[in-house]
Design an enzyme around this catalytic site. Structure first.
Site, short mmCIF file in Angstrom:
data_model
loop_
_atom_site.label_atom_id
_atom_site.label_comp_id
_atom_site.label_asym_id
_atom_site.label_seq_id
_atom_site.Cartn_x
_atom_site.Cartn_y
_atom_site.Cartn_z
N ARG A 242 36.02 28.82 -15.14
CA ARG A 242 37.29 28.94 -14.66
C ARG A 242 37.60 27.75 -13.38
NH1 ARG A 242 37.81 31.50 -18.50
NH2 ARG A 242 38.20 33.80 -18.97
N GLU A 271 46.39 26.91 -13.95
CA GLU A 271 46.79 26.71 -15.42
C GLU A 271 48.28 27.28 -15.69
OE1 GLU A 271 43.86 27.87 -18.27
OE2 GLU A 271 42.18 26.92 -17.05
N HIS A 289 42.12 23.81 -21.62
CA HIS A 289 41.58 25.04 -21.90
C HIS A 289 41.29 25.26 -23.41
CE1 HIS A 289 40.74 29.15 -19.79
NE2 HIS A 289 39.92 29.15 -20.87
C1 GLV Z 1 37.86 31.71 -22.17
O1 GLV Z 1 38.08 31.00 -21.16
C2 GLV Z 1 37.21 32.93 -22.04
O2 GLV Z 1 36.83 33.57 -21.21
O3 GLV Z 1 36.89 33.41 -23.36
#
Ligand code: GLV
Length: 324
Positions: A242, A271, A289
């Site tokens: 993250r 983001e 991402h």
């Molecule tokens: C993606 O970032 C997830 O946590 O699945």
């Protein structure tokens, strides 16, 4: 349509086979065409839902649960990370909350390793050079990167994804060290030839540091200016967990000033924004991402979320509940 079929709200469109699972147990609504709903629209959309399939950018907190109403039984997020959810607030209201562990482990590990290769071998830089039609010619000193063999991969958080990244690194001849909230069992350490190090020591030992810890109050800005200064000037940072685990402004400074050699980032603090100075730097590989973004994995994630919803709505136990 019968009157008493459960109402299932899906906040972002998911794979068709998962929608089919949901349609067997209720009436399904999702925004068409697919788009991010504003918080206000989201709260209106979920009002009266018996089940909600959410994603990582929905703020699933007490206000969300209250907007849904007291009838809501289950909220299934299509993600493994759930820093966007106040699980305790959901549990207090008797709502089952589920995530999608396991099914995205390999895809995310592949992406982390991909970013590692892109930045250490300067592939993004090379592609930009070609696309800019910059004159070039092969020579023995041209665009040299850093090799991986015999180097140490430092993993922060040796959970399922961290272990999958370690397996890939072993195949590339890297040594594995890790830190985390707790040590993994001896058999896992042995299988990965992984040595446990305190976080501080991991920072100055790693040639590549890859982050696989969840975002929690303790890990927010875990990688700040001080941590970056403890790393080797030749080291690379990879973040596929993250964004807020890294202080992005401090990272941009560190990359610009040669405090570390490079970074590969799939996630960002705010983001979809990316710190503008990162966009200017050549020694950072960026992805929007994409950790779990394969057809197979996103389908498997959606199926798991749908099966969690179906299980709860039909009186069964959820497959992958998160405990508050
Ligand atoms: C993606 O970032 C997830 O946590 O699945």
């Amino acid at each position: 349509m019968t009157e008493n079929r459960p109402r299932i709200v899906v906040t972002r469109k998911i794979a068709e086979p998962a929608l089919a699972v949901l349609r067997e147990v209720g009436d399904v609504w999702f925004p068409e065409p697919d788009r991010a709903l504003s918080p206000g629209e989201l709260h209106t959309a979920i009002a009266g839902a018996d089940a909600i399939v959410s994603t990582l950018h929905d703020r699933v907190d007490a206000a969300f649960a209250d907007a849904a109403g007291p009838q809501v039984k289950v909220i299934a997020t299509v993600a493994v990370g759930y820093d966007n959810a106040d699980v305790a607030a959901l549990t207090d209201r008797g709502i089952v909350f589920t995530n999608t562990p396991g099914v995205l482990t390999d895809a995310t590990a592949d992406l982390a390793f991909g970013l590692l290769l892109v930045v250490t071998r300067r592939l993004g830089e090379g592609e930009r050079l070609l696309r800019a039609r910059t004159p070039w010619s092969f020579n023995l000193g041209f665009m040299l990167g850093s090799g991986l063999q015999g180097k140490t991969l430092g993993i922060v958080g040796l959970g399922q994804i961290g272990q999958a990244v370690a397996r890939r690194a072993l195949a590339f001849g890297m040594d594995i060290a890790y830190s985390g909230r707790r040590r993994v069992p001896g058999e896992v350490e042995n299988a990965l030839q992984a040595r446990y190090l305190p976080f501080e020591e991991l920072l100055h030992t790693a040639d590549v540091l890859s982050l696989h810890c969840p975002l929690t109050p303790e890990t927010r800005h875990l990688i700040d200016a001080t941590a970056l200064a403890s790393m080797k000037p030749s080291a690379f940072l990879i973040n596929t967990t993250r964004g807020p685990v890294v202080d992005e402004a401090a990272l941009a400074d560190a990359l610009a000033d040669g405090v570390i050699a490079g970074a590969g980032l799939d996630v960002f603090e705010k983001e979809p924004e990316v710190h503008p100075r990162l966009l200017e730097l050549d020694n950072v590989a960026l992805a929007p991402h994409l950790g779990s973004a394969t057809v197979e994995t996103r389908t498997a994630m959606a199926m798991l979320a749908a099966r969690n919803v179906a299980a709860v709505l039909t009186g069964g136990d959820p497959l992958t509940p998160v405990k508050g």
